[in-house]
Design a protein around this motif. Structure first.
Motif, PDB file in Angstrom:
ATOM      1  N   ALA A  79     -28.091  -2.692  -1.162  1.00  0.00           N
ATOM      2  CA  ALA A  79     -29.435  -2.482  -1.099  1.00  0.00           C
ATOM      3  C   ALA A  79     -29.870  -3.880  -0.626  1.00  0.00           C
ATOM      4  CB  ALA A  79     -30.147  -2.425  -2.708  1.00  0.00           C
ATOM      5  N   GLN A  80     -29.599  -4.892  -0.789  1.00  0.00           N
ATOM      6  CA  GLN A  80     -30.077  -6.244  -0.286  1.00  0.00           C
ATOM      7  C   GLN A  80     -29.835  -6.241   1.477  1.00  0.00           C
ATOM      8  OE1 GLN A  80     -31.494  -8.799  -1.766  1.00  0.00           O
ATOM      9  NE2 GLN A  80     -31.955  -9.313   0.279  1.00  0.00           N
ATOM     10  N   LEU A  81     -28.952  -5.464   1.758  1.00  0.00           N
ATOM     11  CA  LEU A  81     -28.434  -5.396   3.415  1.00  0.00           C
ATOM     12  C   LEU A  81     -29.610  -4.486   3.862  1.00  0.00           C
ATOM     13  CD1 LEU A  81     -24.776  -5.082   3.562  1.00  0.00           C
ATOM     14  CD2 LEU A  81     -26.006  -6.930   4.596  1.00  0.00           C
ATOM     15  N   SER A  82     -29.980  -3.445   3.085  1.00  0.00           N
ATOM     16  CA  SER A  82     -30.991  -2.316   3.836  1.00  0.00           C
ATOM     17  C   SER A  82     -32.103  -2.479   3.464  1.00  0.00           C
ATOM     18  CB  SER A  82     -30.288  -1.072   3.207  1.00  0.00           C
ATOM     19  OG  SER A  82     -30.478  -0.801   1.671  1.00  0.00           O
ATOM     20  N   LYS A  83     -32.557  -3.505   2.502  1.00  0.00           N
ATOM     21  CA  LYS A  83     -33.816  -3.958   2.038  1.00  0.00           C
ATOM     22  C   LYS A  83     -34.712  -2.655   1.649  1.00  0.00           C
ATOM     23  CE  LYS A  83     -33.788  -8.124   3.470  1.00  0.00           C
ATOM     24  NZ  LYS A  83     -32.483  -8.167   3.930  1.00  0.00           N
ATOM     25  N   ALA A  84     -33.950  -1.682   0.989  1.00  0.00           N
ATOM     26  CA  ALA A  84     -34.375  -0.671   0.538  1.00  0.00           C
ATOM     27  C   ALA A  84     -33.416   0.137  -0.693  1.00  0.00           C
ATOM     28  CB  ALA A  84     -34.407   0.660   1.525  1.00  0.00           C
ATOM     29  N   THR A  85     -34.205   0.560  -1.639  1.00  0.00           N
ATOM     30  CA  THR A  85     -33.305   1.175  -2.800  1.00  0.00           C
ATOM     31  C   THR A  85     -33.707   2.640  -3.165  1.00  0.00           C
ATOM     32  OG1 THR A  85     -35.134   0.302  -4.259  1.00  0.00           O
ATOM     33  CG2 THR A  85     -33.456  -1.118  -4.011  1.00  0.00           C
ATOM     34  N   ASN A  86     -32.884   3.435  -3.484  1.00  0.00           N
ATOM     35  CA  ASN A  86     -33.074   4.872  -3.818  1.00  0.00           C
ATOM     36  C   ASN A  86     -32.754   5.132  -5.239  1.00  0.00           C
ATOM     37  OD1 ASN A  86     -30.444   4.969  -3.735  1.00  0.00           O
ATOM     38  ND2 ASN A  86     -30.434   7.118  -3.263  1.00  0.00           N
ATOM     39  N   ASP A  98     -30.372  -0.244  -6.446  1.00  0.00           N
ATOM     40  CA  ASP A  98     -29.314   0.065  -5.676  1.00  0.00           C
ATOM     41  C   ASP A  98     -29.483   1.050  -4.796  1.00  0.00           C
ATOM     42  OD1 ASP A  98     -26.699   0.136  -4.815  1.00  0.00           O
ATOM     43  OD2 ASP A  98     -25.827   0.242  -6.775  1.00  0.00           O
ATOM     44  N   ASN A  99     -28.896   1.152  -3.633  1.00  0.00           N
ATOM     45  CA  ASN A  99     -28.902   2.115  -2.581  1.00  0.00           C
ATOM     46  C   ASN A  99     -27.798   3.012  -2.556  1.00  0.00           C
ATOM     47  OD1 ASN A  99     -29.712   3.706  -0.036  1.00  0.00           O
ATOM     48  ND2 ASN A  99     -31.135   2.121   0.386  1.00  0.00           N
ATOM     49  N   THR A 100     -27.820   4.286  -2.795  1.00  0.00           N
ATOM     50  CA  THR A 100     -26.694   5.142  -2.778  1.00  0.00           C
ATOM     51  C   THR A 100     -26.678   6.119  -1.325  1.00  0.00           C
ATOM     52  OG1 THR A 100     -27.659   6.904  -4.196  1.00  0.00           O
ATOM     53  CG2 THR A 100     -26.265   5.145  -5.000  1.00  0.00           C
ATOM     54  N   ASP A 101     -27.849   5.993  -0.681  1.00  0.00           N
ATOM     55  CA  ASP A 101     -28.011   6.929   0.614  1.00  0.00           C
ATOM     56  C   ASP A 101     -26.874   6.971   1.504  1.00  0.00           C
ATOM     57  OD1 ASP A 101     -30.447   8.169  -0.194  1.00  0.00           O
ATOM     58  OD2 ASP A 101     -31.476   6.687   0.777  1.00  0.00           O
ATOM     59  N   GLY A 102     -26.551   5.651   1.785  1.00  0.00           N
ATOM     60  CA  GLY A 102     -25.647   5.497   2.951  1.00  0.00           C
ATOM     61  C   GLY A 102     -24.370   6.125   2.635  1.00  0.00           C
ATOM     62  N   GLU A 103     -23.882   5.824   1.255  1.00  0.00           N
ATOM     63  CA  GLU A 103     -22.701   6.396   0.785  1.00  0.00           C
ATOM     64  C   GLU A 103     -22.712   7.948   0.843  1.00  0.00           C
ATOM     65  OE1 GLU A 103     -18.880   6.523  -0.973  1.00  0.00           O
ATOM     66  OE2 GLU A 103     -19.654   5.030   0.156  1.00  0.00           O
ATOM     67  N   GLY A 104     -23.643   8.497   0.395  1.00  0.00           N
ATOM     68  CA  GLY A 104     -23.951   9.863   0.353  1.00  0.00           C
ATOM     69  C   GLY A 104     -23.804  10.303   1.734  1.00  0.00           C
ATOM     70  N   LEU A 105     -24.532  10.006   2.988  1.00  0.00           N
ATOM     71  CA  LEU A 105     -24.358  10.174   4.178  1.00  0.00           C
ATOM     72  C   LEU A 105     -22.921  10.381   4.765  1.00  0.00           C
ATOM     73  CD1 LEU A 105     -25.821  11.022   6.955  1.00  0.00           C
ATOM     74  CD2 LEU A 105     -26.036   8.451   7.325  1.00  0.00           C
ATOM     75  N   VAL A 106     -22.296   8.982   4.588  1.00  0.00           N
ATOM     76  CA  VAL A 106     -20.783   9.060   5.081  1.00  0.00           C
ATOM     77  C   VAL A 106     -19.920  10.079   4.382  1.00  0.00           C
ATOM     78  CG1 VAL A 106     -18.807   7.374   4.846  1.00  0.00           C
ATOM     79  CG2 VAL A 106     -21.108   6.782   5.563  1.00  0.00           C
ATOM     80  N   GLN A 107     -20.082  10.305   2.965  1.00  0.00           N
ATOM     81  CA  GLN A 107     -19.329  11.295   2.462  1.00  0.00           C
ATOM     82  C   GLN A 107     -19.582  12.666   2.803  1.00  0.00           C
ATOM     83  OE1 GLN A 107     -16.462  10.602   0.411  1.00  0.00           O
ATOM     84  NE2 GLN A 107     -17.015   8.457   0.851  1.00  0.00           N
ATOM     85  N   ILE A 241     -26.572  15.542  -2.634  1.00  0.00           N
ATOM     86  CA  ILE A 241     -25.738  15.682  -3.414  1.00  0.00           C
ATOM     87  C   ILE A 241     -24.834  14.474  -3.909  1.00  0.00           C
ATOM     88  CG2 ILE A 241     -23.710  17.051  -4.307  1.00  0.00           C
ATOM     89  CD1 ILE A 241     -24.954  19.484  -2.941  1.00  0.00           C
ATOM     90  N   GLU A 242     -24.354  13.984  -2.720  1.00  0.00           N
ATOM     91  CA  GLU A 242     -23.259  12.784  -2.810  1.00  0.00           C
ATOM     92  C   GLU A 242     -23.845  11.590  -3.350  1.00  0.00           C
ATOM     93  OE1 GLU A 242     -20.196  13.170  -2.671  1.00  0.00           O
ATOM     94  OE2 GLU A 242     -20.039  15.298  -1.909  1.00  0.00           O
ATOM     95  N   GLN A 243     -24.962  11.407  -2.659  1.00  0.00           N
ATOM     96  CA  GLN A 243     -25.747  10.151  -3.179  1.00  0.00           C
ATOM     97  C   GLN A 243     -26.307  10.253  -4.541  1.00  0.00           C
ATOM     98  OE1 GLN A 243     -29.312   9.763  -3.950  1.00  0.00           O
ATOM     99  NE2 GLN A 243     -29.877  11.496  -3.759  1.00  0.00           N
ATOM    100  N   ALA A 244     -26.545  11.499  -5.030  1.00  0.00           N
ATOM    101  CA  ALA A 244     -26.917  11.671  -6.292  1.00  0.00           C
ATOM    102  C   ALA A 244     -25.479  11.486  -7.270  1.00  0.00           C
ATOM    103  CB  ALA A 244     -27.390  13.145  -6.642  1.00  0.00           C
ATOM    104  N   ALA A 245     -24.369  11.816  -6.968  1.00  0.00           N
ATOM    105  CA  ALA A 245     -23.076  11.475  -7.573  1.00  0.00           C
ATOM    106  C   ALA A 245     -22.866  10.103  -7.846  1.00  0.00           C
ATOM    107  CB  ALA A 245     -22.205  12.327  -7.073  1.00  0.00           C
ATOM    108  N   GLU A 246     -23.428   9.482  -6.742  1.00  0.00           N
ATOM    109  CA  GLU A 246     -23.327   7.881  -6.817  1.00  0.00           C
ATOM    110  C   GLU A 246     -24.255   7.434  -7.874  1.00  0.00           C
ATOM    111  OE1 GLU A 246     -21.368   4.084  -5.371  1.00  0.00           O
ATOM    112  OE2 GLU A 246     -20.685   6.084  -5.724  1.00  0.00           O
ATOM    113  N   SER A 247     -25.403   7.903  -7.748  1.00  0.00           N
ATOM    114  CA  SER A 247     -26.407   7.314  -8.709  1.00  0.00           C
ATOM    115  C   SER A 247     -26.051   7.553 -10.123  1.00  0.00           C
ATOM    116  CB  SER A 247     -27.796   8.283  -8.590  1.00  0.00           C
ATOM    117  OG  SER A 247     -28.354   7.768  -7.282  1.00  0.00           O
ATOM    118  N   PHE A 248     -25.739   8.832 -10.411  1.00  0.00           N
ATOM    119  CA  PHE A 248     -25.129   9.061 -11.661  1.00  0.00           C
ATOM    120  C   PHE A 248     -24.102   8.359 -12.038  1.00  0.00           C
ATOM    121  CE2 PHE A 248     -23.283  11.674 -14.960  1.00  0.00           C
ATOM    122  CZ  PHE A 248     -24.013  12.415 -15.466  1.00  0.00           C
TER     123      PHE A 248
END
Length: 268
Positions: A79-86, A98-107, A241-248
């Motif tokens: 999140a610090q690197l991206s300067k954004a949190t989801n 935290d920011n789980t968007d990138g992990e969700g996109l990559v997955q 779905i994948e970013q949500a799984a990381e958030s969960f």
């Protein structure tokens, strides 16, 4: 029962409540998870009000991810690197981001057979969605990531803040046909519009990815396939779905399986 919201504007289209309730059932936990609409001027006040009401956590979507970052007491490295949190977690009245968007996109790209290593990636947009995905894309060792935006200064700022020679900014008028993967990080598809880029970018691309999702292919996906019939088009439902799984996982220490939910939501 813990209370969660997904906060955005617009928000009525969000499938996050369905996703998290499915995860909760799968992992045998009880939650309340609902949509929360915020007027553009009211985000900070609205978030503070639900925190006072006992909020356990929240997902934040367009256009509030950078503003959510500014409200955090502490944030993760990504999140610090991206300067954004989801993804927000509330503990003792303090907001942890935290920011789980990138992990969700990559997955989701990997799930769809799109490898990023040694590829040239074009990311359109310079908001919180783009900021969130760049660190995770970098971990996949692309040849280059090009960020473009209607306002070039915003794209340039992200590239500068990331601080990697692999990430560069380019004005929309200077884009060419030398991209393998094109990612639309703008919200234009929600309004039935195209991002402000020339058609040449699609000519030699293998895949285009729209972070937005709709029941039918987005206008961005349709347009790309019209220019290049062989191009692979993917919307952002799998990323969601994948970013949500990381958030969960952040909230409950359990990472739910996603394959069944992908099939359910695609069929609905």
């Amino acid at each position: 029962m813990k209370t969660f919201f997904v906060i955005g504007n617009p928000i009525e289209h969000s499938k996050s409540p369905i996703i998290h309730k499915h995860f909760a059932q799968q992992c045998n936990v009880e939650i309340s998870y609902e949509r929360m609409f915020c007027n553009l001027d009211d985000f900070e006040d609205d978030l503070l009000n639900v925190i006072k009401g006992g909020l356990a956590g929240a997902n934040v979507t367009m256009p509030f991810k950078e503003r959510a970052f500014a409200m955090c007491y502490q944030v993760s490295e990504r999140a610090q690197l991206s300067k954004a949190t989801n993804t927000l977690t509330i503990q003792d009245g303090k907001v942890y981001g935290d920011n789980t968007d990138g992990e969700g996109l990559v997955q989701d790209l990997l799930y769809n057979g799109i490898t990023i290593k040694d590829k040239k990636v074009l990311v359109i947009g310079a908001g919180g969605a783009t900021r969130g995905c760049i660190p995770a894309l970098l971990q996949q060792q692309p040849k280059q990531i090009v960020i473009t935006n209607r306002t070039f200064e915003k794209a340039s700022l992200i590239a500068k803040e990331i601080g990697s020679n692999t990430v560069v900014a380019k004005p929309t008028l200077e884009l060419d046909d030398d991209y393998d993967i094109i990612i639309n990080g703008t919200a234009t598809s929600l309004n039935g519009q195209l991002p402000p880029v020339g058609d040449c970018i699609y000519d030699n691309a293998t895949a285009v990815y729209d972070m937005c999702y709709q029941n039918d292919p987005t206008v961005f996906m349709q347009h790309a396939q019209k220019i290049n019939p062989d191009i692979i088009v993917i919307d952002g439902l799998g990323m969601l779905i994948e970013q949500a799984a990381e958030s969960f996982n952040i909230w409950f220490g359990q990472r739910p399986a996603t394959k069944e939910l992908r099939e359910i939501l695609r069929a609905s």
